[in-house]
Design a protein around this motif. Structure first.
Motif, short mmCIF file in Angstrom:
data_model
loop_
_atom_site.label_atom_id
_atom_site.label_comp_id
_atom_site.label_asym_id
_atom_site.label_seq_id
_atom_site.Cartn_x
_atom_site.Cartn_y
_atom_site.Cartn_z
N ARG A 1 -3.62 -0.35 0.23
CA ARG A 1 -4.50 0.64 -0.48
C ARG A 1 -3.80 1.94 -0.80
O ARG A 1 -3.98 2.50 -1.91
CB ARG A 1 -5.69 1.08 0.61
N ALA A 2 -2.94 2.48 0.13
CA ALA A 2 -2.08 3.59 -0.36
C ALA A 2 -1.16 3.53 -1.42
O ALA A 2 -1.33 4.26 -2.24
CB ALA A 2 -1.33 4.01 0.80
N LEU A 3 -0.95 2.20 -1.58
CA LEU A 3 0.06 2.02 -2.88
C LEU A 3 -0.75 1.54 -4.33
O LEU A 3 -0.32 2.04 -5.16
CB LEU A 3 1.01 0.57 -2.33
N ASP A 4 -2.16 1.16 -3.82
CA ASP A 4 -2.94 0.93 -4.92
C ASP A 4 -3.33 2.36 -5.51
O ASP A 4 -3.42 2.59 -6.70
CB ASP A 4 -4.13 0.27 -4.54
N ALA A 5 -3.35 3.48 -4.74
CA ALA A 5 -3.67 4.58 -5.07
C ALA A 5 -2.44 5.56 -5.73
O ALA A 5 -2.66 6.25 -6.61
CB ALA A 5 -4.13 5.69 -4.10
N ASP A 6 -1.27 5.19 -5.25
CA ASP A 6 -0.10 5.88 -5.64
C ASP A 6 1.14 4.73 -5.68
O ASP A 6 1.70 4.57 -4.46
CB ASP A 6 0.43 7.08 -5.03
N PRO A 7 1.39 4.12 -6.52
CA PRO A 7 2.36 3.03 -6.55
C PRO A 7 3.88 3.40 -6.37
O PRO A 7 4.58 2.62 -6.04
CB PRO A 7 2.15 2.38 -8.02
#
Length: 156
Positions: free
Chosen positions: A80-86
């Motif tokens: 989810r963190a990477l969905d928000a900031d790849p």
């Protein structure tokens, strides 16, 4: 140094501005240092509800969940963190580490490579390079065992 006042103020800010996740993140970090893990988790979750794209809260929640033995949930939070900031390198590193610990070597290798696109020279990069080699060795061993099942049964 006045932890109780800081806690009270963070809680007040959370009530006054429920759309700003920073107070929830700061409260969670404060509670976590005090080993108040259930409350810290609730505050991290408050922060990500306030702003589902607030990557530091997802990242810290994942770390807390990992500490509490909830690795599958931690993986979901890092994703989810990477969905928000790849491009959030810390989340890439920890996601790769979590996946490696789960034995998901191919997916972990993908994330190690992505992390190394962002960092090639730090001590963390050196650790990522070693972890990537480990994952690649595990994948090669798995392929070898599938190709030669009789050979796989003879290994000690």
């Amino acid at each position: 140094g006045d932890v109780s006042t800081a806690e009270m103020l963070y809680r007040r800010v959370m009530k006054l501005d429920p759309n700003d996740p920073a107070a929830g993140l700061n409260l969670a970090n404060l509670l976590r240092v005090q080993q108040r893990m259930v409350e810290a988790e609730a505050a991290y979750r408050w922060a990500v509800r306030a702003d589902p794209k607030f990557t530091p809260a997802w990242h810290n929640l994942a770390d807390l969940l990992d500490e509490r033995g909830r690795l599958d949930e931690a993986v979901d939070c890092q994703k989810r963190a990477l969905d928000a900031d790849p491009h959030y390198a810390d989340a890439m590193f920890n996601l790769a580490l979590f996946l490696q610990r789960l034995g998901e070597h191919a997916e972990a290798a993908t994330w190690w490579k992505r992390y190394l696109e962002h960092d090639r020279t730090s001590s963390w990069a050196e650790r990522a390079k070693r972890a990537l080699k480990y994952c690649e060795m595990q994948m090669a061993n798995a392929v070898s065992e599938v190709a030669n099942p009789a050979e796989a049964t003879r290994r000690p």
